[in-house]
Scaffold this motif. Sequence first.
Motif, PDB file in Angstrom:
ATOM      1  N   GLY A  90      15.317  16.125  -5.116  1.00  0.00           N
ATOM      2  CA  GLY A  90      16.757  16.197  -5.321  1.00  0.00           C
ATOM      3  C   GLY A  90      17.140  16.518  -6.742  1.00  0.00           C
ATOM      4  N   ILE A  91      18.403  16.366  -7.004  1.00  0.00           N
ATOM      5  CA  ILE A  91      18.956  16.652  -8.322  1.00  0.00           C
ATOM      6  C   ILE A  91      18.355  15.715  -9.361  1.00  0.00           C
ATOM      7  N   LEU A  92      18.045  14.500  -8.948  1.00  0.00           N
ATOM      8  CA  LEU A  92      17.458  13.544  -9.870  1.00  0.00           C
ATOM      9  C   LEU A  92      16.132  14.066 -10.422  1.00  0.00           C
ATOM     10  N   GLY A  93      15.324  14.692  -9.574  1.00  0.00           N
ATOM     11  CA  GLY A  93      14.068  15.281 -10.041  1.00  0.00           C
ATOM     12  C   GLY A  93      14.308  16.380 -11.058  1.00  0.00           C
ATOM     13  N   GLY A  94      15.316  17.201 -10.824  1.00  0.00           N
ATOM     14  CA  GLY A  94      15.652  18.257 -11.774  1.00  0.00           C
ATOM     15  C   GLY A  94      16.118  17.699 -13.110  1.00  0.00           C
ATOM     16  N   VAL A  95      16.904  16.632 -13.060  1.00  0.00           N
ATOM     17  CA  VAL A  95      17.369  16.000 -14.294  1.00  0.00           C
ATOM     18  C   VAL A  95      16.176  15.409 -15.049  1.00  0.00           C
ATOM     19  N   LEU A  96      15.234  14.813 -14.315  1.00  0.00           N
ATOM     20  CA  LEU A  96      14.061  14.236 -14.975  1.00  0.00           C
ATOM     21  C   LEU A  96      13.187  15.321 -15.605  1.00  0.00           C
ATOM     22  N   VAL A  97      13.099  16.489 -14.979  1.00  0.00           N
ATOM     23  CA  VAL A  97      12.372  17.615 -15.582  1.00  0.00           C
ATOM     24  C   VAL A  97      13.050  18.020 -16.886  1.00  0.00           C
ATOM     25  N   LEU A  98      14.363  18.104 -16.872  1.00  0.00           N
ATOM     26  CA  LEU A  98      15.111  18.460 -18.078  1.00  0.00           C
ATOM     27  C   LEU A  98      14.885  17.424 -19.184  1.00  0.00           C
ATOM     28  N   VAL A  99      14.967  16.153 -18.837  1.00  0.00           N
ATOM     29  CA  VAL A  99      14.759  15.092 -19.822  1.00  0.00           C
ATOM     30  C   VAL A  99      13.325  15.152 -20.359  1.00  0.00           C
ATOM     31  N   GLY A 100      12.354  15.371 -19.468  1.00  0.00           N
ATOM     32  CA  GLY A 100      10.967  15.473 -19.907  1.00  0.00           C
ATOM     33  C   GLY A 100      10.756  16.619 -20.875  1.00  0.00           C
ATOM     34  N   GLY A 101      11.371  17.759 -20.599  1.00  0.00           N
ATOM     35  CA  GLY A 101      11.243  18.898 -21.506  1.00  0.00           C
ATOM     36  C   GLY A 101      11.862  18.623 -22.861  1.00  0.00           C
ATOM     37  N   VAL A 102      13.017  17.997 -22.879  1.00  0.00           N
ATOM     38  CA  VAL A 102      13.675  17.668 -24.146  1.00  0.00           C
ATOM     39  C   VAL A 102      12.822  16.682 -24.940  1.00  0.00           C
ATOM     40  N   LEU A 103      12.242  15.698 -24.247  1.00  0.00           N
ATOM     41  CA  LEU A 103      11.401  14.719 -24.937  1.00  0.00           C
ATOM     42  C   LEU A 103      10.141  15.365 -25.510  1.00  0.00           C
ATOM     43  N   LEU A 104       9.583  16.353 -24.820  1.00  0.00           N
ATOM     44  CA  LEU A 104       8.388  17.023 -25.339  1.00  0.00           C
ATOM     45  C   LEU A 104       8.711  17.904 -26.543  1.00  0.00           C
ATOM     46  N   VAL A 105       9.879  18.473 -26.567  1.00  0.00           N
ATOM     47  CA  VAL A 105      10.258  19.321 -27.696  1.00  0.00           C
ATOM     48  C   VAL A 105      10.577  18.467 -28.925  1.00  0.00           C
ATOM     49  N   ALA A 106      11.099  17.265 -28.717  1.00  0.00           N
ATOM     50  CA  ALA A 106      11.391  16.365 -29.831  1.00  0.00           C
ATOM     51  C   ALA A 106      10.077  15.918 -30.472  1.00  0.00           C
ATOM     52  N   PRO A 107      10.009  15.912 -31.798  1.00  0.00           N
ATOM     53  CA  PRO A 107       8.751  15.507 -32.434  1.00  0.00           C
ATOM     54  C   PRO A 107       8.501  14.020 -32.267  1.00  0.00           C
ATOM     55  N   GLY A 108       7.270  13.683 -31.955  1.00  0.00           N
ATOM     56  CA  GLY A 108       6.887  12.287 -31.827  1.00  0.00           C
ATOM     57  C   GLY A 108       5.840  12.091 -30.749  1.00  0.00           C
ATOM     58  N   VAL A 109       5.114  11.018 -30.854  1.00  0.00           N
ATOM     59  CA  VAL A 109       4.029  10.724 -29.927  1.00  0.00           C
ATOM     60  C   VAL A 109       4.566  10.035 -28.673  1.00  0.00           C
ATOM     61  N   LEU A 110       5.378   9.032 -28.873  1.00  0.00           N
ATOM     62  CA  LEU A 110       5.928   8.268 -27.745  1.00  0.00           C
ATOM     63  C   LEU A 110       6.784   9.150 -26.847  1.00  0.00           C
ATOM     64  N   THR A 111       7.629   9.968 -27.441  1.00  0.00           N
ATOM     65  CA  THR A 111       8.474  10.853 -26.639  1.00  0.00           C
ATOM     66  C   THR A 111       7.632  11.899 -25.910  1.00  0.00           C
ATOM     67  N   ASP A 112       6.533  12.339 -26.528  1.00  0.00           N
ATOM     68  CA  ASP A 112       5.648  13.293 -25.859  1.00  0.00           C
ATOM     69  C   ASP A 112       4.992  12.676 -24.626  1.00  0.00           C
ATOM     70  N   ILE A 113       4.560  11.446 -24.739  1.00  0.00           N
ATOM     71  CA  ILE A 113       3.921  10.772 -23.592  1.00  0.00           C
ATOM     72  C   ILE A 113       4.915  10.613 -22.450  1.00  0.00           C
ATOM     73  N   VAL A 114       6.109  10.140 -22.767  1.00  0.00           N
ATOM     74  CA  VAL A 114       7.127   9.959 -21.727  1.00  0.00           C
ATOM     75  C   VAL A 114       7.534  11.313 -21.139  1.00  0.00           C
TER      76      VAL A 114
END
Length: 169
Positions: free
Chosen positions: A71-95
């Motif tokens: 559903g849409i929730l999965g798409g939102v989580l993909v978006l959040v995951g991509g933003v977290l990976l682009v943000a510098p940091g180890v913890l955000t990369d893991i999440v």
Amino acid sequence: MFKYFFLAFTVVPFIELYLLLAIGREVGFWPTVGMVLLTGLVGALLAKGEGVRVIRRWQEALVQGRMPEEGILGGVLVLVGGVLLVAPGVLTDIVGLLLLFPPTRKVVAAIVRRRLERRMAAGTLRVTTFQSGPFPGGPFGTPRTPPQPRIDRRPGDEVDAEFTEEDGR
């Protein structure tokens, strides 16, 4: 809500900075910078690929006349995951990585869905909407209708393609 913003904008960056400094002490400055840049690049590519995959599966399901499995929730989580990976940091990369991989994303989506359903049942879910600006219909009120072309011919007249300039425009 304040406590979540406090965590997101003060505690998490502090932990990220600490982890990056600790990694930098162990492996060196340039390898740490390389790791941050590499995870940002990989994150952007993974988010794009996974986002395209999710959208494609939605389209296929809708063409077949059924509800999308993810559903849409999965798409939102993909978006959040991509933003977290682009943000510098180890913890955000893991999440971010956890949110991009379908098995862990499904687990997170189920947890979020259950929490939303509980809050809806209890009546404690608040939804805030935003409009594009302070005026309905855009910054200058209701949208202006485009001017209609002037047709100077009678029914039955045959016209191939006639263009005229008016007012020197």
